[in-house]
Design a protein around this motif. Sequence first.
Motif, PDB file in Angstrom:
ATOM      1  N   GLN A 126     -54.268 -55.977 -43.629  1.00 15.59           N
ATOM      2  CA  GLN A 126     -53.540 -56.722 -42.601  1.00 15.59           C
ATOM      3  C   GLN A 126     -52.051 -56.382 -42.608  1.00 15.59           C
ATOM      4  N   ALA A 127     -51.466 -56.194 -43.794  1.00 18.95           N
ATOM      5  CA  ALA A 127     -50.048 -55.845 -43.872  1.00 18.95           C
ATOM      6  C   ALA A 127     -49.790 -54.483 -43.239  1.00 18.95           C
ATOM      7  N   THR A 128     -50.686 -53.526 -43.510  1.00 19.13           N
ATOM      8  CA  THR A 128     -50.540 -52.189 -42.923  1.00 19.13           C
ATOM      9  C   THR A 128     -50.705 -52.239 -41.409  1.00 19.13           C
ATOM     10  N   LEU A 129     -51.709 -52.962 -40.937  1.00 18.82           N
ATOM     11  CA  LEU A 129     -51.968 -53.059 -39.504  1.00 18.82           C
ATOM     12  C   LEU A 129     -50.783 -53.696 -38.778  1.00 18.82           C
ATOM     13  N   ALA A 130     -50.213 -54.750 -39.356  1.00 12.19           N
ATOM     14  CA  ALA A 130     -49.052 -55.403 -38.739  1.00 12.19           C
ATOM     15  C   ALA A 130     -47.852 -54.469 -38.684  1.00 12.19           C
ATOM     16  N   ALA A 131     -47.655 -53.705 -39.763  1.00 14.06           N
ATOM     17  CA  ALA A 131     -46.528 -52.769 -39.787  1.00 14.06           C
ATOM     18  C   ALA A 131     -46.715 -51.655 -38.759  1.00 14.06           C
ATOM     19  N   LEU A 132     -47.951 -51.176 -38.604  1.00 16.34           N
ATOM     20  CA  LEU A 132     -48.232 -50.127 -37.615  1.00 16.34           C
ATOM     21  C   LEU A 132     -47.999 -50.640 -36.195  1.00 16.34           C
ATOM     22  N   GLU A 133     -48.405 -51.866 -35.944  1.00 13.73           N
ATOM     23  CA  GLU A 133     -48.222 -52.440 -34.608  1.00 13.73           C
ATOM     24  C   GLU A 133     -46.746 -52.637 -34.291  1.00 13.73           C
ATOM     25  N   ALA A 134     -45.942 -52.957 -35.333  1.00 12.20           N
ATOM     26  CA  ALA A 134     -44.510 -53.140 -35.124  1.00 12.20           C
ATOM     27  C   ALA A 134     -43.803 -51.808 -34.927  1.00 12.20           C
ATOM     28  N   GLY A 135     -44.352 -50.738 -35.554  1.00 10.59           N
ATOM     29  CA  GLY A 135     -43.826 -49.392 -35.408  1.00 10.59           C
ATOM     30  C   GLY A 135     -42.415 -49.225 -35.963  1.00 10.59           C
ATOM     31  N   PRO A 136     -41.862 -48.006 -35.885  1.00 13.53           N
ATOM     32  CA  PRO A 136     -42.577 -46.776 -35.496  1.00 13.53           C
ATOM     33  C   PRO A 136     -43.533 -46.311 -36.598  1.00 13.53           C
ATOM     34  N   VAL A 137     -44.543 -45.553 -36.207  1.00 14.23           N
ATOM     35  CA  VAL A 137     -45.553 -45.073 -37.152  1.00 14.23           C
ATOM     36  C   VAL A 137     -44.959 -43.956 -38.004  1.00 14.23           C
ATOM     37  N   PRO A 138     -45.131 -44.011 -39.348  1.00 14.38           N
ATOM     38  CA  PRO A 138     -44.571 -42.968 -40.217  1.00 14.38           C
ATOM     39  C   PRO A 138     -45.479 -41.737 -40.263  1.00 14.38           C
ATOM     40  N   ASP A 139     -44.973 -40.695 -40.890  1.00 14.67           N
ATOM     41  CA  ASP A 139     -45.802 -39.505 -41.108  1.00 14.67           C
ATOM     42  C   ASP A 139     -46.822 -39.730 -42.229  1.00 14.67           C
ATOM     43  N   ALA A 140     -46.483 -40.616 -43.179  1.00 16.79           N
ATOM     44  CA  ALA A 140     -47.357 -40.809 -44.339  1.00 16.79           C
ATOM     45  C   ALA A 140     -47.220 -42.223 -44.890  1.00 16.79           C
ATOM     46  N   ILE A 141     -48.297 -42.695 -45.521  1.00 14.40           N
ATOM     47  CA  ILE A 141     -48.296 -43.977 -46.234  1.00 14.40           C
ATOM     48  C   ILE A 141     -48.747 -43.715 -47.667  1.00 14.40           C
ATOM     49  N   ILE A 142     -47.964 -44.198 -48.620  1.00 12.64           N
ATOM     50  CA  ILE A 142     -48.284 -44.069 -50.038  1.00 12.64           C
ATOM     51  C   ILE A 142     -48.748 -45.423 -50.540  1.00 12.64           C
ATOM     52  N   VAL A 200     -43.536 -51.697 -47.699  1.00  9.58           N
ATOM     53  CA  VAL A 200     -44.366 -52.668 -46.998  1.00  9.58           C
ATOM     54  C   VAL A 200     -44.906 -53.649 -48.043  1.00  9.58           C
ATOM     55  N   ASP A 201     -44.442 -54.902 -47.989  1.00  4.37           N
ATOM     56  CA  ASP A 201     -44.863 -55.924 -48.946  1.00  4.37           C
ATOM     57  C   ASP A 201     -46.259 -56.407 -48.568  1.00  4.37           C
ATOM     58  N   TRP A 225     -43.932 -44.679 -45.697  1.00  2.00           N
ATOM     59  CA  TRP A 225     -43.969 -46.055 -46.182  1.00  2.00           C
ATOM     60  C   TRP A 225     -44.637 -46.067 -47.547  1.00  2.00           C
ATOM     61  N   MET A 226     -44.321 -47.108 -48.321  1.00  2.00           N
ATOM     62  CA  MET A 226     -45.053 -47.329 -49.556  1.00  2.00           C
ATOM     63  C   MET A 226     -45.516 -48.769 -49.604  1.00  2.00           C
ATOM     64  N   LEU A 227     -46.813 -48.961 -49.846  1.00  2.00           N
ATOM     65  CA  LEU A 227     -47.390 -50.292 -49.951  1.00  2.00           C
ATOM     66  C   LEU A 227     -47.200 -50.802 -51.371  1.00  2.00           C
ATOM     67  N   MET A 228     -46.590 -51.994 -51.497  1.00  2.00           N
ATOM     68  CA  MET A 228     -46.303 -52.565 -52.812  1.00  2.00           C
ATOM     69  C   MET A 228     -46.772 -54.016 -52.856  1.00  2.00           C
ATOM     70  N   PRO A 229     -47.363 -54.456 -53.962  1.00  2.00           N
ATOM     71  CA  PRO A 229     -47.710 -55.873 -54.100  1.00  2.00           C
ATOM     72  C   PRO A 229     -46.456 -56.695 -54.326  1.00  2.00           C
TER      73      PRO A 229
END
Length: 350
Positions: free
Chosen positions: A243-259, A231-232, A198-202
Amino acid sequence: MGKPTKPATGRTVTIKDVAREAGVSAMSVSNVLNGRGRISEATANHIREVVERLGYRPSVAARRLRLSQQWTIGMLIVVEDPDFLSDLFITAQVTGLTNYLTANSYSLILRGMKPSDFRTTGLFQDIEADGMVAILSGDRVQRNWFVRELSALRVPLVLLQEHHLPDQPDCAIISQDDFDGGRQVGHHLLETGVRSGWMLMPHVEWPAMRARMEGAASAFADAGLPELRIVDCGDESFDVSYQATLAALEAGPVPDAIIGGNDQMAIAAMKACRAAGLRVPEEIQITGFNAFEIWRYVDPVLTTVRSAAHALGERAAKELIARLQAGQFSQREIVLPVDFQPGKSTRTPS
């Protein structure tokens, strides 16, 4: 030949006093102080020593009248967050710019404004400056509109962290190689066995952030892997990214890496992963971008990319001053390199 006479105590030191003391012409002194002409380094150093010893300070008012210059550079930062100087990347660019300008007898006028206010406020139009530096956010169409408006000021313009040269002739862009930085991150993760990310972007579009994302995505694409999931995060703040990361993790599936689009977002993601019960880097790997001092303050130390933010501001000042002296930019597109900085938030490549 007798020893040159110093000016009487209490009298203002003039350029003629310096010239007389140094045994050169007033024009030679002026050329050294303004970086012009061809004078040997030994003579230039001698003149600088005399200037310092006598305490000579050029008259800014007289110099402006003589050269029709303000000896001022304007800087406009177009960003939604009014607390823009809390952004480490922006602050580093402003610092580099200011330091170089000050060393060359220029001052800086700094303005910040929201993109939504740009068309109505005229906030920048009263800036009397010899040149302008701008940091712009927003989509491509919006940024192009900003550039056209700034060009109407009819002064040289340097855009920082733009990746497409506008049509305006008296304009240069200076950026760092964010795409290559993203590719370096992507290749490193692939070498550690990562197959999904995943990549976190504003939400606000920054050209640099998009280039980082495209660089990392290109590395994944070259390896035949699925596209990075974006991930917006709304904005780059800790709470929103967390909060955005936590929501994405709860929705799954969990990735190998987050950038993370930058280090702040990556650190927020690291804490969200821990809150979700994931071990870093054993179960999920995290990377950031910029390598400002905060990357050392987390455990494990963040894997990131060292930005050239301070050098960007310094180079903008240098190119503007050179443009004012020469009448045109020597280069209109300048790209500074970035360096991958491995930490402990990712695994060692096998």
